[in-house]
Motif scaffolding. Structure first.
Motif, mmCIF file in Angstrom:
data_model
loop_
_atom_site.group_PDB
_atom_site.id
_atom_site.type_symbol
_atom_site.label_atom_id
_atom_site.label_comp_id
_atom_site.label_asym_id
_atom_site.label_seq_id
_atom_site.Cartn_x
_atom_site.Cartn_y
_atom_site.Cartn_z
ATOM 1 N N LEU A 51 0.837 -1.208 0.000
ATOM 2 C CA LEU A 51 0.000 0.000 0.000
ATOM 3 C C LEU A 51 0.870 1.256 0.000
ATOM 4 C CD1 LEU A 51 -2.714 1.469 0.201
ATOM 5 C CD2 LEU A 51 -2.651 1.065 2.675
ATOM 6 N N TYR A 52 1.931 1.252 0.830
ATOM 7 C CA TYR A 52 2.802 2.424 0.918
ATOM 8 C C TYR A 52 3.627 2.636 -0.353
ATOM 9 C CZ TYR A 52 1.616 3.530 5.725
ATOM 10 O OH TYR A 52 0.953 3.912 6.863
ATOM 11 N N LYS A 53 3.743 1.621 -1.193
ATOM 12 C CA LYS A 53 4.412 1.807 -2.485
ATOM 13 C C LYS A 53 3.534 2.631 -3.426
ATOM 14 C CE LYS A 53 7.160 -2.400 -2.377
ATOM 15 N NZ LYS A 53 7.373 -3.721 -2.981
ATOM 16 N N TYR A 54 2.225 2.598 -3.200
ATOM 17 C CA TYR A 54 1.285 3.312 -4.055
ATOM 18 C C TYR A 54 0.892 4.683 -3.494
ATOM 19 C CZ TYR A 54 0.746 -0.852 -6.881
ATOM 20 O OH TYR A 54 0.981 -1.904 -7.727
ATOM 21 N N PHE A 55 0.743 4.771 -2.181
ATOM 22 C CA PHE A 55 0.281 6.005 -1.541
ATOM 23 C C PHE A 55 1.062 6.231 -0.254
ATOM 24 C CE2 PHE A 55 -3.357 4.454 -3.991
ATOM 25 C CZ PHE A 55 -3.677 5.585 -4.723
ATOM 26 N N SER A 56 1.422 7.485 -0.013
ATOM 27 C CA SER A 56 2.226 7.813 1.171
ATOM 28 C C SER A 56 1.418 7.821 2.460
ATOM 29 C CB SER A 56 2.904 9.170 0.981
ATOM 30 O OG SER A 56 1.921 10.176 0.770
ATOM 31 N N ASP A 57 0.130 8.137 2.359
ATOM 32 C CA ASP A 57 -0.720 8.181 3.549
ATOM 33 C C ASP A 57 -2.194 8.146 3.142
ATOM 34 O OD1 ASP A 57 -1.267 10.797 2.624
ATOM 35 O OD2 ASP A 57 0.105 11.710 4.056
ATOM 36 N N ALA A 58 -3.066 8.098 4.147
ATOM 37 C CA ALA A 58 -4.505 8.007 3.879
ATOM 38 C C ALA A 58 -5.012 9.238 3.142
ATOM 39 C CB ALA A 58 -5.272 7.808 5.188
ATOM 40 N N GLU A 59 -4.442 10.392 3.427
ATOM 41 C CA GLU A 59 -4.851 11.619 2.737
ATOM 42 C C GLU A 59 -4.596 11.503 1.228
ATOM 43 O OE1 GLU A 59 -3.202 16.084 2.702
ATOM 44 O OE2 GLU A 59 -3.943 15.428 4.662
ATOM 45 N N ALA A 60 -3.478 10.921 0.838
ATOM 46 C CA ALA A 60 -3.161 10.736 -0.583
ATOM 47 C C ALA A 60 -4.159 9.772 -1.233
ATOM 48 C CB ALA A 60 -1.733 10.227 -0.750
ATOM 49 N N VAL A 61 -4.551 8.745 -0.504
ATOM 50 C CA VAL A 61 -5.568 7.807 -1.020
ATOM 51 C C VAL A 61 -6.892 8.538 -1.207
ATOM 52 C CG1 VAL A 61 -6.884 5.703 -0.563
ATOM 53 C CG2 VAL A 61 -4.460 5.808 0.048
ATOM 54 N N LEU A 62 -7.276 9.319 -0.208
ATOM 55 C CA LEU A 62 -8.535 10.060 -0.308
ATOM 56 C C LEU A 62 -8.521 11.041 -1.475
ATOM 57 C CD1 LEU A 62 -9.322 10.707 3.455
ATOM 58 C CD2 LEU A 62 -10.571 9.206 1.879
ATOM 59 N N MET A 63 -7.403 11.691 -1.708
ATOM 60 C CA MET A 63 -7.306 12.629 -2.826
ATOM 61 C C MET A 63 -7.457 11.881 -4.157
ATOM 62 S SD MET A 63 -7.155 15.851 -3.365
ATOM 63 C CE MET A 63 -6.400 16.680 -2.004
ATOM 64 N N ALA A 64 -6.810 10.734 -4.290
ATOM 65 C CA ALA A 64 -6.926 9.942 -5.513
ATOM 66 C C ALA A 64 -8.350 9.424 -5.682
ATOM 67 C CB ALA A 64 -5.936 8.782 -5.493
ATOM 68 N N TRP A 65 -8.972 8.976 -4.591
ATOM 69 C CA TRP A 65 -10.366 8.519 -4.651
ATOM 70 C C TRP A 65 -11.262 9.675 -5.080
ATOM 71 C CZ3 TRP A 65 -14.169 10.673 -1.488
ATOM 72 C CH2 TRP A 65 -15.443 10.106 -1.643
#
Length: 189
Positions: free
Chosen positions: A52-66
C-alpha cells in the motif's frame, strides 16, 4: 523489457491502485471519510501495508486519488446528460438534476473541504460551467431560454442555486429546486 511484460506490469499496477481506491470507497460508504486508515485500506484491498505504501504515502493521498476518481466519474455522467437527446432546455434539466442530486450526496466536514481544494476540483467546476453555459446559449438561440443575461452569468446562477441541494435529502425536494432554477431561465416576454 518485452512489451507484453510491460503491459502486464502496468495492468497489475492499475488493478492494485483501483483495488485500493475501491477499498477506500467501501470504507467511506461504511463510516465516512475519517474511516479511511492505511491498515483498513490494506486489509480491505487484500494487500500488505508495505505494498500500500508503495502506491500512496498516507490516507490523505488515497482520499485525494479517490476524490479525483469520483469527480471524473461525476463529470462523465454530467457530460452524458448534456449530450442526451432533446432540446437544450431538456438537456439542461437533466444535467442540473444530476448535479443537484450529486450535491445532495456530498460528505461534509473539514476533510471534505480539504479534498475540494485540489486542482482537479477547479478544473471539473470549469468544465461543468462550460457545459451549462453552452446549453444555455443553445437554448437562448432557440428561444427556449432567456437571452437578456449572458449565458455564463446564468450558468453561475445555476451552479450556485443547485448547490442548495446539499441541504436536501429528498429527491422530490431536489427536483422542485431544479424546477425553480429552470423557471428563472424562462424567456422574458
Amino acid at each position: 523489457m518485452p512489451k507484453l511484460w510491460t503491459e502486464t506490469i502496468d495492468a497489475h499496477r492499475h488493478a492494485v491502485r483501483e483495488a485500493i481506491l475501491d477499498a477506500a470507497a467501501q470504507l467511506i460508504d461504511g463510516g465516512g471519510l475519517r474511516a479511511v486508515t492505511m491498515s483498513q485500506l490494506a486489509e480491505r484491498a487484500g494487500i500488505g501495508r508495505a505494498t500500500l505504501y508503495k502506491y500512496f504515502s498516507d490516507a490523505e493521498a488515497v482520499l485525494m486519488a479517490w476524490h479525483e476518481r469520483q469527480i471524473a466519474a461525476h463529470l462523465d455522467l454530467l457530460a452524458q446528460a448534456a449530450d442526451h437527446p432533446g432540446t437544450a432546455a431538456q438537456r439542461l434539466l437533466g444535467l442540473l438534476t444530476a448535479y443537484a442530486r450529486m450535491a445532495g450526496q456530498r460528505h461534509g466536514g473539514e476533510l471534505a473541504a480539504m479534498l475540494h481544494q485540489g486542482d482537479h476540483t477547479s478544473h471539473a467546476e470549469q468544465h461543468l460551467a462550460r457545459l451549462i453555459t453552452d446549453l444555455i446559449a443553445e437554448g437562448a438561440q432557440a428561444r427556449e431560454l432567456r437571452d437578456d443575461v449572458p449565458p455564463d452569468e446564468l450558468a453561475t446562477y445555476c451552479l450556485h442555486a443547485a448547490t442548495a441541494a446539499s441541504a436536501m435529502a429528498a429527491k422530490s425536494a431536489i427536483d422542485r429546486l431544479v424546477g425553480v432554477i429552470l423557471h428563472g431561465l424562462r424567456p422574458v416576454p
